[in-house]
Design an enzyme around this catalytic site. Structure first.
Site, short mmCIF file in Angstrom:
data_model
loop_
_atom_site.label_atom_id
_atom_site.label_comp_id
_atom_site.label_asym_id
_atom_site.label_seq_id
_atom_site.Cartn_x
_atom_site.Cartn_y
_atom_site.Cartn_z
N THR A 160 147.17 74.35 39.83
CA THR A 160 146.19 75.36 39.44
C THR A 160 146.84 76.74 39.39
O THR A 160 147.61 77.10 40.27
CB THR A 160 145.01 75.36 40.42
OG1 THR A 160 144.38 74.07 40.39
CG2 THR A 160 143.98 76.41 40.06
N ARG A 277 108.18 78.12 43.15
CA ARG A 277 107.74 76.99 42.32
C ARG A 277 106.44 76.42 42.86
O ARG A 277 106.36 76.05 44.05
CB ARG A 277 108.83 75.91 42.32
CG ARG A 277 108.47 74.62 41.62
CD ARG A 277 108.30 74.79 40.13
NE ARG A 277 108.24 73.50 39.46
CZ ARG A 277 107.87 73.34 38.20
NH1 ARG A 277 107.54 74.39 37.47
NH2 ARG A 277 107.86 72.13 37.66
N GLY A 349 114.24 68.97 37.68
CA GLY A 349 114.88 69.05 36.37
C GLY A 349 115.57 70.37 36.14
O GLY A 349 116.60 70.44 35.47
N GLU A 372 143.31 69.31 49.13
CA GLU A 372 143.85 69.62 50.47
C GLU A 372 143.76 68.42 51.41
O GLU A 372 143.64 68.56 52.62
CB GLU A 372 143.14 70.83 51.10
CG GLU A 372 142.98 72.04 50.20
CD GLU A 372 144.29 72.68 49.79
OE1 GLU A 372 145.35 72.13 50.12
OE2 GLU A 372 144.24 73.72 49.12
N THR A 374 142.17 64.23 51.02
CA THR A 374 140.84 63.63 50.85
C THR A 374 140.14 63.43 52.19
O THR A 374 140.77 63.50 53.26
CB THR A 374 140.97 62.25 50.18
OG1 THR A 374 141.71 61.38 51.05
CG2 THR A 374 141.68 62.35 48.83
N GLU A 376 139.19 60.71 53.36
CA GLU A 376 139.80 59.54 54.01
C GLU A 376 141.10 59.90 54.72
O GLU A 376 141.39 59.38 55.82
CB GLU A 376 140.05 58.44 52.95
CG GLU A 376 138.78 57.82 52.38
CD GLU A 376 138.06 58.72 51.38
OE1 GLU A 376 136.86 58.48 51.13
OE2 GLU A 376 138.69 59.67 50.84
#
Length: 393
Positions: A160, A277, A349, A372, A374, A376
């Site tokens: 990146t 809402r 939505g 950086e 996972t 796991e």
């Protein structure tokens, strides 16, 4: 706004947090809302503003023009910036996390570090490869020593800011046919380049990501790229992987901060939307299902934040924190994905449109479980520290 824990926060930290929060509200969020939907890039003017505020020099010593602060302040600022745009929270690592690797010596090196502290000289990292992600010890990109230069040949992936940076730190396997067992050590080589271009001898193309917009992430091919051997390479030659792995501990705390910032932004937006809402003649914030979602989200965010504060305090005290950095990265990233998804659900939505920033938080939060290291890999590190390495026949 979350209640601040005064046991961690000095007056100076509160002032810095307020500065980052105000900057994010007034500058970062409007830019993100405008540019992220069109996959635009972080404006260089915004980067310079951040540099002028000291955000790139939080960890850089005062003698080099930085703030000389610690992981706590670094992650605190990153959390606030991530509430606007995760990429902006990430780009500060291109200064804070790179100053030790700057090559050269004397006044030349000092000038580069001082420029870095101001956000005017930034780096990128080329660690992963097409066939190497979590196992960085298996990198195959080669660096051959030729007199006073390294000659780099091979492929890199997930780099990146390769185009926008002033240099790329490339993790390589040393090309040494005489190495014991036929497997030489590793080295990180600094390849300088003009902003806005790839280095001479490097070709590449941007990877089509589903998020983390604001800058490009590249696949790169190095074809005999030359870079001078640096005086700082001495401790790095043969141990480039180990140096990169050590740097990942702070990077994982930084990722936790970004995760928390994304989650907090999603919670704030969802709570505001729920109050406005109306369904069935009432604001949806009156319904227990929505209230309990928001309560759970707020609780998990605060738990991650307090773990981050503790972990950063351990880092700044110089105490071993390998397990803690993996814990906070793992917990915060998993939490951020859940929380941003719940925020999107509250919007219904409307959340599944680019008219609200929640979808941005959701997409970016998903990445925090991957980069950086996972989730796991973090579980593996935590269990290895607790139980020792697995026994082998």
């Amino acid at each position: 706004m979350p209640r601040e824990d005064r046991s961690y926060f000095t007056e100076e930290r509160l002032m810095m947090q307020d500065l980052a929060r105000t900057f994010t509200r007034d500058e970062v969020t409007p830019v993100a809302n405008r540019l992220d939907p069109e996959k635009g890039e972080i404006p260089r003017a915004l980067v310079h503003q951040m540099g002028d505020l000291g955000f790139f020099g939080i960890l850089i010593p005062e003698e080099y023009g930085g703030l000389g602060l610690g992981a706590f302040e670094y992650c605190m600022v990153a959390e606030e910036l991530a509430r606007g745009w995760m990429s902006v929270a990430s780009i500060i690592a291109r200064g804070n996390g790179f100053y030790r690797s700057i090559g050269g010596q004397g006044a030349v090196r000092r000038a580069k570090i001082e420029a870095m502290a101001r956000g005017r000289y930034l780096g990128a990292a080329a660690l992963s490869e097409p066939q190497t992600g979590s196992d960085l010890s298996s990198v195959a990109c080669l660096a051959r020593r030729d007199g006073g230069e390294w000659v780099i040949t091979g492929n890199k992936y997930w780099c990146t800011f390769a185009d926008g940076a002033d240099f790329i730190n490339v993790l390589c396997r040393i090309d040494d046919p005489t190495a014991a067992g036929g497997r030489a050590g590793t080295v990180s080589v600094v390849v300088e380049k003009p902003q806005g271009e790839l280095p001479k001898g490097v070709t590449g193309s941007p990877i089509p990501k589903i998020g983390y917009f604001g800058w490009k992430t590249w696949e790169l091919h190095f074809d005999g790229v030359r870079a001078p051997v640096q005086e700082t390479d001495g401790a790095n030659v043969g141990r480039g992987f180990q140096a990169a792995a050590h740097g990942l501990e702070l990077a994982r705390a930084h990722t936790a901060a970004r995760s928390i910032g994304l989650a907090q932004a999603a919670l704030d937006h969802a709570a505001g939307y729920a109050r406005e809402r109306e369904q069935f003649g009432r604001p949806i914030s009156d319904f227990q299902a929505i209230r309990f979602k928001l309560a759970t989200m707020a609780t998990e965010i605060e738990a991650a934040r307090q773990l981050m504060y503790f972990t950063c305090t351990e880092i700044d005290a110089g105490r071993p924190a390998r397990k803690e950095t993996s814990m906070v990265k793992y917990f915060a990233a998993e939490m951020a994905e859940r929380t941003t998804s719940e925020a999107l659900q509250i919007l219904g939505g409307a959340g599944y449109t680019t008219l609200h920033p929640v979808e941005r938080y959701w997409r970016d939060a998903r990445l925090t479980k991957i980069f950086e290291g996972t989730s796991e890999i973090q579980q593996r590190i935590i269990s290895d520290v607790m139980l020792g390495k697995p026994t082998r026949p």
